[in-house]
Scaffold this motif. Structure first.
Motif, PDB file in Angstrom:
ATOM      1  N   GLU A 117       0.706  -1.179   0.015  1.00 23.55           N
ATOM      2  CA  GLU A 117      -0.090   0.047  -0.083  1.00 23.55           C
ATOM      3  C   GLU A 117       0.986   1.310  -0.025  1.00 23.55           C
ATOM      4  N   SER A 140      -1.876 -10.280  -2.343  1.00 23.66           N
ATOM      5  CA  SER A 140      -1.678  -9.424  -3.158  1.00 23.66           C
ATOM      6  C   SER A 140      -0.605  -8.360  -2.338  1.00 23.66           C
ATOM      7  N   CYS A 187      -2.284  -6.120   4.729  1.00 25.81           N
ATOM      8  CA  CYS A 187      -3.160  -4.965   4.795  1.00 25.81           C
ATOM      9  C   CYS A 187      -4.221  -4.991   3.994  1.00 25.81           C
ATOM     10  N   SER A 188      -4.271  -3.918   2.959  1.00 25.20           N
ATOM     11  CA  SER A 188      -5.623  -4.272   2.052  1.00 25.20           C
ATOM     12  C   SER A 188      -5.323  -3.783   0.803  1.00 25.20           C
ATOM     13  N   CYS A 189      -4.157  -4.324   0.205  1.00 22.76           N
ATOM     14  CA  CYS A 189      -3.954  -4.290  -1.250  1.00 22.76           C
ATOM     15  C   CYS A 189      -4.961  -4.853  -2.110  1.00 22.76           C
TER      16      CYS A 189
END
Ligand code: FE
Length: 219
Positions: A18, A178, A128-130
């Motif tokens: 990110e 990801s 995380c939030s890729c």
């Protein structure tokens, strides 16, 4: 062959997550204090605005596109792949190049993973939030949750079942992790009963969840 395969070649976290996200993080969740990343991002945005390199209007327009326009792109791309074998071949070979053909800019490497009768694909970012924001917009809350991120790797079938998606035991479930340099999108199998459908009709059954791999499209 059955079982679970984790496609996470280098996830001992020697890579970034990110850090190159182009979305200015202007808003927090409201539920938790802003993270270090959010604070850094806000400070950076303020600095860029002070320098005249970025305007609040640009940020607002980007956030609007992320909500309104981007989420439809993934469906459009996969619908095109369903009707155009040559485009599908390019999408699977080089996702970014295929999106460019459709006039959709993608900021990172994009790997399209195709579901087959033998293999089902799911995407996650364990750290995380890729997420393929260029194709799907903002990730849903569950995608960013600890629960999804940790469990989908270890028990993908159970997690998918909670989404109402039952994958037969003889189908391999492949989980793709990801990161900032590499985003994934799932190309689901085209359901029976959709012969002759237009790209627009096909795109309408390709929900976000089907492109993340937690749901299956149906006619
Ligand atoms: Fe990440």
């Amino acid at each position: 062959m059955s079982g679970t395969a984790i496609d996470a070649p280098d996830h001992d976290h020697d890579h970034d997550h990110e850090v190159d996200e182009h979305a200015p993080q202007t808003l927090g969740d409201g539920a938790a204090p802003p993270s270090e990343f959010e604070l850094t991002s806000r400070a950076l945005q303020e600095l860029l605005q002070e320098q005249g390199l970025l305007t609040a209007d640009q940020v607002r327009r980007y956030m609007e596109a992320l909500e309104d326009e981007y989420p439809q792109r993934g469906s459009q791309v996969v619908a095109r792949a369903w009707v155009d074998p040559e485009f599908k071949r390019l999408l699977l070979e080089d996702g970014k190049a295929a999106c460019a053909v459709m006039g959709i800019p993608v900021g990172s490497r994009l790997i399209a993973v195709e579901n087959t009768p033998d293999e089902h694909n799911v995407i996650v970012c364990t750290l995380c939030s890729c997420y393929p924001r260029d194709l799907l917009g903002t990730p849903p809350t569950w995608y960013k949750s600890d629960n999804y991120r940790s469990r989908v790797v270890h028990e993908p079938r159970a997690v998918l079942q909670e989404f109402g998606t039952v994958i037969p035991d003889d189908v391999t479930v492949r989980v793709h992790d990801s990161n900032a340099d590499m985003r994934y999108v799932v190309v689901p199998m085209r359901p029976a009963g959709t012969d002759g459908w237009s790209e627009e009709q096909l795109a309408a059954i390709l929900s976000r969840d089907t492109l993340v791999g937690v749901a299956l499209p149906s006619a």
